[in-house]
Scaffold this motif. Structure first.
Motif, PDB file in Angstrom:
ATOM      1  N   VAL A  18       0.845  -1.204   0.000  1.00 19.24           N
ATOM      2  CA  VAL A  18       0.000   0.000   0.000  1.00 19.24           C
ATOM      3  C   VAL A  18       0.877   1.250   0.000  1.00 19.24           C
ATOM      4  N   ILE A  19       1.882   1.263   0.872  1.00 19.72           N
ATOM      5  CA  ILE A  19       2.763   2.435   0.982  1.00 19.72           C
ATOM      6  C   ILE A  19       3.634   2.582  -0.267  1.00 19.72           C
ATOM      7  N   SER A  20       4.129   1.476  -0.805  1.00 24.78           N
ATOM      8  CA  SER A  20       4.951   1.545  -2.017  1.00 24.78           C
ATOM      9  C   SER A  20       4.153   2.096  -3.196  1.00 24.78           C
ATOM     10  N   LEU A  21       2.925   1.616  -3.349  1.00 19.73           N
ATOM     11  CA  LEU A  21       2.082   2.065  -4.458  1.00 19.73           C
ATOM     12  C   LEU A  21       1.714   3.540  -4.287  1.00 19.73           C
ATOM     13  N   PHE A  22       1.281   3.908  -3.105  1.00 21.39           N
ATOM     14  CA  PHE A  22       0.894   5.291  -2.820  1.00 21.39           C
ATOM     15  C   PHE A  22       2.067   6.248  -3.025  1.00 21.39           C
ATOM     16  N   THR A  23       3.220   5.888  -2.439  1.00 16.43           N
ATOM     17  CA  THR A  23       4.409   6.752  -2.534  1.00 16.43           C
ATOM     18  C   THR A  23       4.912   6.835  -3.964  1.00 16.43           C
ATOM     19  N   GLY A  24       4.954   5.689  -4.641  1.00 11.15           N
ATOM     20  CA  GLY A  24       5.471   5.667  -6.007  1.00 11.15           C
ATOM     21  C   GLY A  24       4.641   6.492  -6.972  1.00 11.15           C
ATOM     22  N   LEU A  25       3.320   6.408  -6.841  1.00 12.06           N
ATOM     23  CA  LEU A  25       2.436   7.172  -7.740  1.00 12.06           C
ATOM     24  C   LEU A  25       2.589   8.680  -7.541  1.00 12.06           C
ATOM     25  N   ARG A  26       3.024   9.074  -6.351  1.00 11.23           N
ATOM     26  CA  ARG A  26       3.135  10.500  -6.024  1.00 11.23           C
ATOM     27  C   ARG A  26       4.578  11.022  -6.041  1.00 11.23           C
ATOM     28  N   TYR A  27       5.549  10.127  -6.232  1.00 12.05           N
ATOM     29  CA  TYR A  27       6.950  10.540  -6.110  1.00 12.05           C
ATOM     30  C   TYR A  27       7.331  11.483  -7.264  1.00 12.05           C
ATOM     31  N   PRO A  28       8.009  12.596  -6.974  1.00 11.92           N
ATOM     32  CA  PRO A  28       8.230  13.620  -7.997  1.00 11.92           C
ATOM     33  C   PRO A  28       9.291  13.302  -9.045  1.00 11.92           C
ATOM     34  N   ASP A  40     -11.402   3.303  -3.820  1.00  8.41           N
ATOM     35  CA  ASP A  40     -11.866   3.317  -5.210  1.00  8.41           C
ATOM     36  C   ASP A  40     -11.535   4.618  -5.930  1.00  8.41           C
ATOM     37  N   ALA A  41     -10.466   5.290  -5.483  1.00 10.21           N
ATOM     38  CA  ALA A  41      -9.975   6.493  -6.161  1.00 10.21           C
ATOM     39  C   ALA A  41      -8.456   6.480  -6.129  1.00 10.21           C
ATOM     40  N   LEU A  42      -7.845   7.036  -7.166  1.00  4.29           N
ATOM     41  CA  LEU A  42      -6.399   7.181  -7.145  1.00  4.29           C
ATOM     42  C   LEU A  42      -6.016   8.260  -6.132  1.00  4.29           C
ATOM     43  N   PRO A  43      -4.798   8.198  -5.577  1.00  2.00           N
ATOM     44  CA  PRO A  43      -4.376   9.230  -4.627  1.00  2.00           C
ATOM     45  C   PRO A  43      -4.385  10.620  -5.264  1.00  2.00           C
ATOM     46  N   GLU A  44      -4.445  11.615  -4.424  1.00  2.00           N
ATOM     47  CA  GLU A  44      -4.310  12.990  -4.898  1.00  2.00           C
ATOM     48  C   GLU A  44      -2.839  13.288  -5.168  1.00  2.00           C
ATOM     49  N   GLN A  45      -2.592  14.367  -5.896  1.00  2.00           N
ATOM     50  CA  GLN A  45      -1.231  14.843  -6.191  1.00  2.00           C
ATOM     51  C   GLN A  45      -0.387  13.762  -6.875  1.00  2.00           C
ATOM     52  N   LEU A  46      -0.971  13.115  -7.879  1.00  2.00           N
ATOM     53  CA  LEU A  46      -0.219  12.139  -8.651  1.00  2.00           C
ATOM     54  C   LEU A  46       0.932  12.818  -9.378  1.00  2.00           C
ATOM     55  N   SER A  47       2.029  12.096  -9.506  1.00  2.00           N
ATOM     56  CA  SER A  47       3.210  12.658 -10.159  1.00  2.00           C
ATOM     57  C   SER A  47       3.221  12.325 -11.648  1.00  2.00           C
ATOM     58  N   SER A  48       3.395  13.328 -12.470  1.00  2.00           N
ATOM     59  CA  SER A  48       3.510  13.073 -13.912  1.00  2.00           C
ATOM     60  C   SER A  48       4.804  12.319 -14.219  1.00  2.00           C
ATOM     61  N   ALA A  49       5.803  12.444 -13.349  1.00  4.65           N
ATOM     62  CA  ALA A  49       7.094  11.782 -13.565  1.00  4.65           C
ATOM     63  C   ALA A  49       6.939  10.260 -13.584  1.00  4.65           C
ATOM     64  N   ASN A  50       5.946   9.742 -12.846  1.00  2.00           N
ATOM     65  CA  ASN A  50       5.764   8.293 -12.773  1.00  2.00           C
ATOM     66  C   ASN A  50       4.503   7.804 -13.481  1.00  2.00           C
ATOM     67  N   LYS A  51       4.002   8.612 -14.401  1.00  2.00           N
ATOM     68  CA  LYS A  51       2.803   8.237 -15.154  1.00  2.00           C
ATOM     69  C   LYS A  51       3.074   7.023 -16.041  1.00  2.00           C
ATOM     70  N   ASN A  52       4.331   6.857 -16.470  1.00  4.82           N
ATOM     71  CA  ASN A  52       4.673   5.747 -17.357  1.00  4.82           C
ATOM     72  C   ASN A  52       5.598   4.729 -16.688  1.00  4.82           C
ATOM     73  N   THR A  53       5.679   4.778 -15.374  1.00  3.95           N
ATOM     74  CA  THR A  53       6.521   3.832 -14.639  1.00  3.95           C
ATOM     75  C   THR A  53       5.812   2.484 -14.529  1.00  3.95           C
ATOM     76  N   GLU A  54       6.525   1.414 -14.855  1.00  6.09           N
ATOM     77  CA  GLU A  54       5.950   0.068 -14.831  1.00  6.09           C
ATOM     78  C   GLU A  54       5.558  -0.330 -13.409  1.00  6.09           C
ATOM     79  N   ILE A  55       4.357  -0.868 -13.281  1.00  5.90           N
ATOM     80  CA  ILE A  55       3.843  -1.333 -11.997  1.00  5.90           C
ATOM     81  C   ILE A  55       3.554  -2.823 -12.099  1.00  5.90           C
ATOM     82  N   LEU A  56       4.055  -3.588 -11.127  1.00 12.03           N
ATOM     83  CA  LEU A  56       3.750  -5.011 -11.046  1.00 12.03           C
ATOM     84  C   LEU A  56       2.814  -5.237  -9.870  1.00 12.03           C
TER      85      LEU A  56
END
Length: 225
Positions: free
Chosen positions: A123-133, A150-166
């Motif tokens: 949970v923390i890895s996904l949340f932090t990664g999606l928001r990491y600058p 059922d919602a994505l976190p706020e303040q999503l980072s555009s830097a990780n918009k294309n980062t691979e998620i497993l």
């Protein structure tokens, strides 16, 4: 004054590290719970990946009658929509970002760092990664969910918009229902994140087949061939 850095188990490669995997454990566990997975991954012999397994702080956990244990955040209820105490989630995000910064300061760029985690740690890895600058190498979310349900976190980072998620999940998980992982997966896909979804015949645990898939994914993400 900044918070004390997280205590951790660090496993160094035989050669100087040029990449890092930060792997967060689940509720009531510690970094020692996942550290033994490193040799099981059977990465190329001369890989240069540092593995860090931090220990979550100890705190009372409401669903466990207030018992003090290692936890990345309090869990007040089993209801997915209010399971994660967001104050605790944000506090852990700060600690994990500090760990990432330590690695950057040591000479490993963000795009050579993978954030991984199981259950609460996922949970923390996904949340932090999606928001990491800064762009990360990848995000691994094992048997977990989004703290925002059922919602994505706020303040999503555009830097990780294309980062691979497993994303991996047990088909008979009795702690974090498969549907919770599927809900996160559906949201990520709907928002065009490059996410790989895999399920295994297991409960809230790790499967040997899964370890092989993780190894292959890390090898690709960190160019270890």
């Amino acid at each position: 004054m900044s918070a004390a850095p997280l205590e951790r188990i660090t496993i160094e490669p035989s050669l100087a590290a040029n990449a890092c995997v930060i792997w967060l454990h689940g509720l009531g566990d510690s970094g020692a719970g996942f550290a033994p997975i490193v040799p099981e991954l059977k990465l190329p012999q001369h890989h240069q990946v540092r593995f860090i397994f931090p220990h979550a702080p100890e705190q009372p956990v409401t669903i466990n009658q207030g018992y003090v244990m290692r936890s990345w955040y309090d869990i007040k209820t089993m209801d997915l929509h209010s399971r994660a105490d967001m104050t605790g989630v944000l506090a852990s995000e700060v600690k994990v970002k500090a760990l990432i910064q330590e690695q950057i300061d040591s000479g490993i760029p963000a795009n050579r760092i993978v954030l991984a985690g199981f259950s609460q740690g996922g949970v923390i890895s996904l949340f932090t990664g999606l928001r990491y600058p800064e762009k990360l190498a990848g995000i691994m979310a094992l048997s977990c969910y989004l703290p925002t349900a059922d919602a994505l976190p706020e303040q999503l980072s555009s830097a990780n918009k294309n980062t691979e998620i497993l994303q991996q999940h047990g088909e008979s998980d009795d702690v974090v229902p498969l549907s919770a992982g599927q809900m996160a997966n559906k949201l990520l896909l709907a928002n065009h994140y490059p996410v790989t979804w895999q399920t295994y015949p297991m409960a809230h645990s790790v499967h040997p087949q899964q370890i092989r898939a993780i190894a292959a994914w890390l090898t690709t993400r960190l160019n270890l061939n």
